[in-house]
Design an enzyme around this catalytic site. Structure first.
Site, PDB file in Angstrom:
ATOM      1  N   LYS A   1      21.377  27.280  74.168  1.00 28.48           N
ATOM      2  CA  LYS A   1      21.511  28.703  73.838  1.00 28.48           C
ATOM      3  C   LYS A   1      20.462  29.552  74.570  1.00 28.48           C
ATOM      4  O   LYS A   1      19.697  30.326  73.974  1.00 28.48           O
ATOM      5  CB  LYS A   1      21.440  28.918  72.311  1.00 28.48           C
ATOM      6  CG  LYS A   1      22.371  30.027  71.837  1.00 28.48           C
ATOM      7  CD  LYS A   1      22.565  30.022  70.350  1.00 28.48           C
ATOM      8  CE  LYS A   1      23.073  31.360  69.829  1.00 28.48           C
ATOM      9  NZ  LYS A   1      24.291  31.872  70.430  1.00 28.48           N
TER      10      LYS A   1
HETATM   11  C1  LIG Z   1      28.781  29.789  73.494  1.00 28.23           C
HETATM   12  C2  LIG Z   1      28.800  29.685  72.011  1.00 28.23           C
HETATM   13  N1  LIG Z   1      29.548  28.731  71.436  1.00 28.23           N
HETATM   14  C3  LIG Z   1      29.617  28.592  70.110  1.00 28.23           C
HETATM   15  C4  LIG Z   1      28.933  29.434  69.256  1.00 28.23           C
HETATM   16  C5  LIG Z   1      29.019  29.243  67.775  1.00 28.23           C
HETATM   17  O1  LIG Z   1      27.821  28.768  67.254  1.00 28.23           O
HETATM   18  P1  LIG Z   1      27.373  29.114  65.770  1.00 28.23           P
HETATM   19  O2  LIG Z   1      28.497  28.714  64.895  1.00 28.23           O
HETATM   20  O3  LIG Z   1      26.164  28.305  65.553  1.00 28.23           O
HETATM   21  O4  LIG Z   1      27.125  30.572  65.726  1.00 28.23           O
HETATM   22  C6  LIG Z   1      28.138  30.442  69.805  1.00 28.23           C
HETATM   23  C7  LIG Z   1      27.404  31.324  68.890  1.00 28.23           C
HETATM   24  O5  LIG Z   1      26.583  32.065  69.122  1.00 28.23           O
HETATM   25  C8  LIG Z   1      28.065  30.578  71.217  1.00 28.23           C
HETATM   26  O6  LIG Z   1      27.320  31.526  71.772  1.00 28.23           O
END
Ligand SMILES: Cc1ncc(COP(=O)(O)O)c(C=O)c1O
Length: 304
Positions: free
Chosen positions: A156
């Protein structure tokens, strides 16, 4: 009247005073790890519940290791800062909490080592991100998901979101709501900011982390709710694009997106072209849990 505050340089300050220098490493090179955490407003209790706060900070702390960001705070300390900050802001609506651990050094030079780091957090009111009621129409992006060998999607990293932004803009400028991004092998990875699931023969299928997926906390929530509340298992396996077209149902999950049905992909209706039955059951369960209305999952909801 709610007052926006930020946590910046180890202090709580009015949001307007939390400014970084134009020389900040993270601004120049995208060298930060972030989180997106929802605070969900519970009308009856007049409380904002931060969803799986500790798990978000655990993911952030782990990701800092990838970017060599020194994180001086434990998960518990970060939770304390977050709840205090959200409390200070005083919002009586759904909110988004954005922590960023980043390279704060004001120097020129591409590297991860020998640089100062810092952590900041801010809060913003945040309603629905996608159309949870009607579902969304997606296109398969012409952009490919960044590979773990290039920039790890799991981390992230702020700079990685150029990949997501290119795909999202392409989708929206072509009249769709969201992008589905394939990895460089052509297998389904995820949405621009969401994980993806299909429902096939009463089971859930979702791509594994090895397909360059961010391991979503909503993804994990849905897998657990499906298993423990509906007796539905999830298979994490490589998924082909054509499986999306033939699926009985499809949905996306994410902190911003909640659980949102995908009703059409590349101009092909999915199932009957409306929110599917299993998706609807999961949505109902999920919203009760995140708004603090299901005592079994009270541990996941931190009042601010
Ligand atoms: C690329 C990406 N995939 C999946 C997710 C989903 O993750 P989460 O459920 O932890 O928010 C996010 C969330 O920010 C994201 O940026």
């Amino acid at each position: 009247m709610p007052t926006p505050y930020a946590y910046f340089q180890k202090q709580f300050v009015p949001l307007a005073e939390a400014k970084i220098s134009i020389m900040t490493h993270a601004f120049n090179y995208g060298t930060g790890c972030f989180e997106g955490i929802r605070g969900n407003w519970n009308e009856e209790q007049e409380k904002v519940y931060l969803f799986r706060l500790w798990d978000h900070f655990r993911r952030l702390r782990k990701n800092c290791r990838i970017l060599k960001i020194e994180m001086p705070h434990s998960e518990d300390e970060l939770c304390d800062v977050a709840t205090k900050l959200v409390g200070m802001c005083g919002y009586c609506e759904d909110i988004y909490l954005r922590p960023i651990a980043y390279k704060s050094a004001e120097v020129i030079g591409v590297r991860m080592h020998d640089l100062e780091d810092d952590i900041l957090m801010y809060v913003a009111p945040f309603g629905p991100y996608l159309d949870v009621e009607k579902g969304i129409r997606c296109m398969t992006s012409t952009w490919r998901r960044v590979d773990d060998m290039a920039i790890p999607a799991r981390a992230k990293v702020t700079g990685t979101y150029v990949n997501s932004a290119l795909a999202k803009t392409e989708a929206q400028e072509n009249g769709f709501d969201e992008a589905i991004i394939l990895n460089s092998d052509g297998h389904v990875s995820e949405g621009s900011g969401e994980n993806i699931f299909i429902v096939d023969n009463g089971r859930l299928i979702t791509p594994p982390s090895s397909d360059n997926v961010l391991m979503g906390i909503t993804r994990d929530t849905v897998i657990r709710l499906a298993r423990d509340e509906l007796g539905i298992e999830t298979i994490e396996r490589q998924t082909d694009r054509s499986e999306l077209y033939t699926a009985d149902e499809c949905f996306m999950t994410g902190t911003a997106a909640h659980v949102t049905a995908v009703v059409d992909i590349d101009r092909r209706p999915i199932g009957n072209g409306r929110t599917g039955e299993i998706t609807a059951r999961l949505q109902k369960l999920y919203f009760e849990v995140v708004r603090g209305r299901n005592s079994k999952y009270a541990d996941w909801c931190t009042p601010a």
